[in-house]
Each structure stands twice: as C-alpha cells, then as structure tokens.
Design a protein around this motif. Structure first.
Motif, PDB file in Angstrom:
ATOM      1  N   ALA A   1      -0.926  12.919  -4.168  1.00  0.00           N
ATOM      2  CA  ALA A   1      -1.640  12.004  -3.275  1.00  0.00           C
ATOM      3  C   ALA A   1      -1.132  10.590  -3.497  1.00  0.00           C
ATOM      4  O   ALA A   1      -0.675  10.238  -4.591  1.00  0.00           O
ATOM      5  CB  ALA A   1      -3.150  12.069  -3.516  1.00  0.00           C
ATOM      6  N   LEU A   2      -1.219   9.773  -2.432  1.00  0.00           N
ATOM      7  CA  LEU A   2      -0.854   8.366  -2.525  1.00  0.00           C
ATOM      8  C   LEU A   2      -1.991   7.590  -3.176  1.00  0.00           C
ATOM      9  O   LEU A   2      -3.139   7.680  -2.739  1.00  0.00           O
ATOM     10  CB  LEU A   2      -0.555   7.795  -1.136  1.00  0.00           C
ATOM     11  CG  LEU A   2       0.715   8.316  -0.449  1.00  0.00           C
ATOM     12  CD1 LEU A   2       0.808   7.749   0.964  1.00  0.00           C
ATOM     13  CD2 LEU A   2       1.956   7.950  -1.258  1.00  0.00           C
TER      14      LEU A   2
ATOM     15  N   ASP B   1       7.333   0.505  -0.520  1.00  0.00           N
ATOM     16  CA  ASP B   1       7.166   1.226  -1.778  1.00  0.00           C
ATOM     17  C   ASP B   1       5.699   1.560  -1.979  1.00  0.00           C
ATOM     18  O   ASP B   1       4.824   0.701  -1.830  1.00  0.00           O
ATOM     19  CB  ASP B   1       7.662   0.382  -2.954  1.00  0.00           C
ATOM     20  CG  ASP B   1       9.183   0.264  -2.969  1.00  0.00           C
ATOM     21  OD1 ASP B   1       9.834   1.140  -2.376  1.00  0.00           O
ATOM     22  OD2 ASP B   1       9.704  -0.700  -3.566  1.00  0.00           O
ATOM     23  N   VAL B   2       5.431   2.824  -2.311  1.00  0.00           N
ATOM     24  CA  VAL B   2       4.064   3.274  -2.540  1.00  0.00           C
ATOM     25  C   VAL B   2       4.008   4.006  -3.881  1.00  0.00           C
ATOM     26  O   VAL B   2       5.032   4.439  -4.420  1.00  0.00           O
ATOM     27  CB  VAL B   2       3.570   4.201  -1.412  1.00  0.00           C
ATOM     28  CG1 VAL B   2       3.497   3.450  -0.089  1.00  0.00           C
ATOM     29  CG2 VAL B   2       4.471   5.422  -1.284  1.00  0.00           C
ATOM     30  N   THR B   3       2.789   4.127  -4.402  1.00  0.00           N
ATOM     31  CA  THR B   3       2.589   4.834  -5.670  1.00  0.00           C
ATOM     32  C   THR B   3       2.088   6.246  -5.379  1.00  0.00           C
ATOM     33  O   THR B   3       1.059   6.428  -4.716  1.00  0.00           O
ATOM     34  CB  THR B   3       1.569   4.092  -6.555  1.00  0.00           C
ATOM     35  OG1 THR B   3       2.019   2.761  -6.771  1.00  0.00           O
ATOM     36  CG2 THR B   3       1.405   4.814  -7.888  1.00  0.00           C
ATOM     37  N   LEU B   4       2.815   7.211  -5.869  1.00  0.00           N
ATOM     38  CA  LEU B   4       2.482   8.618  -5.665  1.00  0.00           C
ATOM     39  C   LEU B   4       1.993   9.224  -6.968  1.00  0.00           C
ATOM     40  O   LEU B   4       2.670   9.127  -7.997  1.00  0.00           O
ATOM     41  CB  LEU B   4       3.707   9.374  -5.155  1.00  0.00           C
ATOM     42  CG  LEU B   4       3.515  10.853  -4.813  1.00  0.00           C
ATOM     43  CD1 LEU B   4       2.609  10.997  -3.594  1.00  0.00           C
ATOM     44  CD2 LEU B   4       4.860  11.512  -4.551  1.00  0.00           C
TER      45      LEU B   4
ATOM     46  N   LYS C   1       4.285   7.532  -9.828  1.00  0.00           N
ATOM     47  CA  LYS C   1       5.651   7.033  -9.691  1.00  0.00           C
ATOM     48  C   LYS C   1       5.813   6.309  -8.356  1.00  0.00           C
ATOM     49  O   LYS C   1       5.116   6.597  -7.381  1.00  0.00           O
ATOM     50  CB  LYS C   1       6.656   8.175  -9.800  1.00  0.00           C
ATOM     51  CG  LYS C   1       6.525   9.265  -8.754  1.00  0.00           C
ATOM     52  CD  LYS C   1       7.546  10.363  -9.012  1.00  0.00           C
ATOM     53  CE  LYS C   1       7.461  11.462  -7.972  1.00  0.00           C
ATOM     54  NZ  LYS C   1       8.452  12.542  -8.217  1.00  0.00           N
ATOM     55  N   GLN C   2       6.727   5.365  -8.354  1.00  0.00           N
ATOM     56  CA  GLN C   2       7.004   4.587  -7.160  1.00  0.00           C
ATOM     57  C   GLN C   2       7.989   5.344  -6.266  1.00  0.00           C
ATOM     58  O   GLN C   2       9.026   5.807  -6.733  1.00  0.00           O
ATOM     59  CB  GLN C   2       7.604   3.227  -7.526  1.00  0.00           C
ATOM     60  CG  GLN C   2       6.652   2.315  -8.288  1.00  0.00           C
ATOM     61  CD  GLN C   2       5.459   1.905  -7.450  1.00  0.00           C
ATOM     62  OE1 GLN C   2       5.611   1.496  -6.308  1.00  0.00           O
ATOM     63  NE2 GLN C   2       4.274   2.004  -8.021  1.00  0.00           N
ATOM     64  N   VAL C   3       7.609   5.474  -5.012  1.00  0.00           N
ATOM     65  CA  VAL C   3       8.487   6.140  -4.045  1.00  0.00           C
ATOM     66  C   VAL C   3       8.569   5.287  -2.788  1.00  0.00           C
ATOM     67  O   VAL C   3       7.686   4.458  -2.520  1.00  0.00           O
ATOM     68  CB  VAL C   3       7.979   7.555  -3.693  1.00  0.00           C
ATOM     69  CG1 VAL C   3       7.996   8.456  -4.911  1.00  0.00           C
ATOM     70  CG2 VAL C   3       6.588   7.501  -3.085  1.00  0.00           C
ATOM     71  N   ARG C   4       9.600   5.480  -2.024  1.00  0.00           N
ATOM     72  CA  ARG C   4       9.767   4.777  -0.760  1.00  0.00           C
ATOM     73  C   ARG C   4       9.417   5.748   0.358  1.00  0.00           C
ATOM     74  O   ARG C   4      10.083   6.760   0.545  1.00  0.00           O
ATOM     75  CB  ARG C   4      11.197   4.276  -0.616  1.00  0.00           C
ATOM     76  CG  ARG C   4      11.426   3.460   0.629  1.00  0.00           C
ATOM     77  CD  ARG C   4      12.548   2.466   0.444  1.00  0.00           C
ATOM     78  NE  ARG C   4      12.143   1.392  -0.456  1.00  0.00           N
ATOM     79  CZ  ARG C   4      12.831   0.260  -0.607  1.00  0.00           C
ATOM     80  NH1 ARG C   4      13.946   0.073   0.054  1.00  0.00           N
ATOM     81  NH2 ARG C   4      12.395  -0.668  -1.437  1.00  0.00           N
TER      82      ARG C   4
END
Length: 338
Positions: A185-186, A151-154, A123-126
């Motif tokens: 994890a990212l 924005d990163v993918t977790l 999921k995309q998180v900030r």
C-alpha cells in the motif's frame, strides 16, 4: 411528454424482474482437514526456526488449542529433549531423536516449521503511469504544465511460514506445506494503513489461519444465490423482504417471510428454494435438498440447479469433517481404555 418505453427495454426489464436469482447471502458449512489426520490426537508444536519463530509457534499452538480438534500438549511441560528443531534437512537427525521421547510421552504428532520470510519495509518508488492532475508536480518556470512522476512511499510486507506434521509412531510426514501472504500500500495515499508491526501481525495471522485450516476440520463461509418471485406470483413482497433479511444475516426472520409466501401460494418456487438455502445454512441437509428439488420440479432455473449442487457439496464436505471428528473421539476413548 415523457418518451414511451421501447419494446426491447420492456423485455430487458421483464428479464431482470423474473430472472430468478440476483441476490446472495452468506451460508456457513464445515470442511474437513486437507490432510490425513487419522489416529492423530495429542500433538505438540515445537518452536519454529527463523525470525519470530518462537512467537509464531506459540500462536499456532494457541489456535490449534482453540479449534478443539487436537489435544495440544505444551512443549515446555515435556522432556528437555523437546527443543527448537530447524525445518531444514540438516534438522532431520534432531527430529528423529525427538520421536522416541515423544512416543514415551504418548504424543501422536510433532509439528515443526520455519519462518522463511518475515519483513515489512517502506521504500521510495516513482509511481507511473501519470494522469493530468494526479501524481504530478508542476515544473517551475514552465509555460505549460509539465507532467512529471512523483516519488511516493510504498509499504510492502511478506510473511512466509513452512511447516511439517510428523507422525510420531511411524515417522511419516503427514503434512508438509508452505504458505505466504503479502501486503502492499502507498503510505502517503491519504488512506489509513496499518503500521509495519500491524502489517506483520496481520500477515502472520493469515498464514496461521491457512495452516490451521489445512490441519483441522473448520467452518467456512460461502455465497449462495437467493431467488426472487416471478412478477405474477403471490407472496412476491414476502420473498423480497426475506431476501433483504437473509442478506443481513437475519435467517429466522427471513424464514418467516418465505413461509408466509408459501402459505399464500404453495407453488411459490422462489420461496421454497430460499427455504432450502436457510436449511443449508443451518446444515440441515436432508431438508435443504428436499426443498431445492421441490423448487426445481415446479420451475427449472439454472440458479436452482446450481444451488442444489452447492448444497450437496456442502453436505459432502460436512460428512467428511464429521467422520474425522468421530474417528478422533473413537481414538480418545480407545486410548483411555487401553
């Protein structure tokens, strides 16, 4: 010219060199099952309900078979009434219907369960908080660099498994518990991370390991502190070399070093204590206690006292595990003769 070392620095150096225990090594010992396993030899694992329930039950059955404590009976070889049983309260009548045929088949315990949660998703998180130069993006046209969230993918995974071990003879629930393992994890952190399917496999394995440890005697690892010599003691080099070897798991070589240190000076309490750790790792608890107490009589150190207590705890756990195995063997012979 170099600066002369101050007295307080000399004292700190002395304490570091003579503190006694600063390195550790991994020892192994046996722990008993967490639950009452008396009169429980032949067990069958029924298919678990929930996502991947059949696969999880099959894997659990295989791990219990490999542990070699129970006689694990393949459910597919039994009467057709042995079917998938839900872990919910609604399944109680179905389970009761199975207990009769299980007794006829000579089964002692039935293991049922439910895979409550089995998921892994991205999921995309900030990501916050931010630091200059990290997880930030420049804003086009700005005179100064503006720090903004990126924005990163977790990747997150969770596996939760509930189980229940039922005594076929009495209908009593011997064990009932729920275990959960998580992963996070990212994805775009630059590090190698497992795929979603690998995450689920790893989490499931961790849950099954927990369940097997609850239900069977099992070997575990523990860190034990090692002792180093006081500055003036003969055999200091041999003790140090033995510590390095023990840390890498070379217990035989470490033992030879510490025996050589004792030959140089019979009162080398550090070498004697480390020999106690060797005996503890080999589960020779009489010898381990004797050596640890000998070291303590020569020189009291907190780590020697703590080490002796750990040795006694390891021995107590091993005694309980052995008692469970002995009872299991006795039941097997009793069943064969009757």
């Amino acid at each position: 010219m170099g600066q002369r070392m101050r007295p307080q620095h000399l004292l700190c150096l002395y304490l570091l060199l003579s503190c006694g225990c600063i390195r550790t090594a991994v020892v192994k010992f046996w722990e008993p099952a967490d639950v009452d396993v008396s009169n429980m030899d032949r067990i069958v694992v029924l298919g678990f309900s929930g996502d991947q329930g059949e696969s999880v039950a099959s894997s659990l059955s295989g791990q219990l078979w490999e542990n070699d404590f129970y006689t694990v009976v393949n459910a597919e070889e039994l009467d057709s009434q042995f079917q998938v049983v839900s872990f919910s309260e609604d399944a109680e009548p179905a389970l009761n219907e199975i207990l009769g045929p299980a007794r006829a088949e000579g089964i002692d315990g039935v293991l049922v369960g439910d895979v409550i949660e089995y998921k892994c998703e991205d999921k995309q998180v900030r990501k916050t908080p931010f630091k200059p130069g990290q997880d930030t993006v420049p804003v086009e046209g700005a005179r100064e660099k503006v720090i903004e969230p990126r924005d990163v993918t977790l990747r997150e995974g969770t596996v939760t498994v509930a189980f229940r071990l039922v005594d076929v003879e009495s209908g009593e629930v011997r064990a009932q518990n729920q275990v959960t393992h998580n992963f996070q994890a990212l994805v775009d952190s630059g590090a190698q991370i497992p795929s979603q399917s690998e995450v689920l496999e790893q989490l499931t394995q961790q849950c099954l390991n927990d369940i097997v440890q609850m239900l069977t005697p099992h070997e575990v690892a523990s860190q034990m502190q090692l002792a180093q010599c006081d500055m003036w003691t003969k055999g200091r080099r041999e003790v140090k070399e033995g510590m390095l070897k023990a840390q890498s798991g070379e217990w035989d070589a470490a033992e030879q070093n510490w025996l050589a240190a004792v030959e140089k000076e019979a009162g080398n309490h550090a070498a004697l204590f480390n020999l106690a750790v060797v005996a503890d790792h080999r589960q020779e608890y009489d010898r381990a206690e004797k050596l640890a107490m000998q070291a303590l009589r020569l020189q009291y150190k907190d780590c020697y006292a703590a080490g002796l207590e750990s040795i006694r705890q390891h021995r107590q756990a091993a005694d309980k595990a052995n008692a469970q195995r002995d009872a299991q063997i006795a039941k097997i012979f009793d069943d064969e003769w009757h």
